[in-house]
Design a protein around this motif. Sequence first.
Motif, short mmCIF file in Angstrom:
data_model
loop_
_atom_site.label_atom_id
_atom_site.label_comp_id
_atom_site.label_asym_id
_atom_site.label_seq_id
_atom_site.Cartn_x
_atom_site.Cartn_y
_atom_site.Cartn_z
N ASP A 3 -1.40 24.42 1.03
CA ASP A 3 -0.77 23.17 0.60
C ASP A 3 0.75 23.22 0.79
O ASP A 3 1.44 22.23 0.50
N THR A 4 1.25 24.34 1.25
CA THR A 4 2.68 24.49 1.49
C THR A 4 3.10 23.62 2.66
O THR A 4 2.77 23.91 3.81
N GLU A 5 3.80 22.52 2.37
CA GLU A 5 4.26 21.59 3.40
C GLU A 5 5.36 20.73 2.79
O GLU A 5 5.63 20.81 1.61
N VAL A 6 5.96 19.90 3.64
CA VAL A 6 6.87 18.87 3.15
C VAL A 6 6.04 17.61 2.90
O VAL A 6 5.29 17.18 3.78
N TYR A 7 6.19 17.05 1.73
CA TYR A 7 5.41 15.89 1.32
C TYR A 7 6.28 14.64 1.39
O TYR A 7 7.40 14.63 0.88
N TYR A 8 5.71 13.60 1.99
CA TYR A 8 6.42 12.34 2.17
C TYR A 8 5.64 11.21 1.49
O TYR A 8 4.42 11.14 1.61
N THR A 28 0.87 -1.17 0.00
CA THR A 28 0.00 0.00 0.00
C THR A 28 0.91 1.22 0.00
O THR A 28 1.88 1.29 0.76
N LEU A 29 0.59 2.18 -0.86
CA LEU A 29 1.41 3.37 -1.01
C LEU A 29 0.62 4.61 -0.60
O LEU A 29 -0.59 4.67 -0.85
N ALA A 30 1.29 5.55 -0.01
CA ALA A 30 0.57 6.72 0.49
C ALA A 30 1.43 7.97 0.41
O ALA A 30 2.66 7.91 0.29
N TRP A 31 0.76 9.08 0.47
CA TRP A 31 1.40 10.39 0.60
C TRP A 31 0.87 11.06 1.88
O TRP A 31 -0.32 11.04 2.14
N PHE A 32 1.80 11.63 2.62
CA PHE A 32 1.48 12.43 3.79
C PHE A 32 2.18 13.77 3.62
O PHE A 32 3.08 13.93 2.80
N GLY A 42 11.24 13.17 2.23
CA GLY A 42 10.38 14.34 2.11
C GLY A 42 10.83 15.29 1.01
O GLY A 42 12.00 15.36 0.66
N ASN A 43 9.86 16.00 0.49
CA ASN A 43 10.11 16.94 -0.60
C ASN A 43 9.23 18.16 -0.36
O ASN A 43 8.01 18.01 -0.21
#
Length: 126
Positions: free
Chosen positions: A90-95, A33-37, A119-120
């Motif tokens: 939506d400005t955040e670090v995405y993992y 299972t793949l996810a984005w946080f 993170g990006n």
Amino acid sequence: QVQLAESGGGLLQPGDSLRLSCEASAPTFRSYTLAWFRQAPGKEREFVAAERRSYGHTYYGDSVKGRFTISRDNDKKMVYLQMKSLRQEDTEVYYCAADSQVILSSISSPGAYDYWGKGNRVTVGS
């Protein structure tokens, strides 16, 4: 051991679109299972989207429904997050995250995932 590496972040304007990519090194990628946080400084990690290992069902956090789309390419071992109509919030670090044992009731919980990218950052300016 699974390694994940995100790419595609940057500085954007409100209303822009962006696609984040995450490359995985996992022998049995299809079984994960793949996810984005995402996470802002001083805040808890927030669920964005997930795609289950079976049947490809997708799930989204309330704040991104209708604007973000998660997808995967099992042959390339990639997971993507297409983001549209970006907002300042939506400005955040995405993992990106992955796990082979996620149950449906925990799919939005960071604790359900054992493997994480570094993170990006995505910055949506005014």
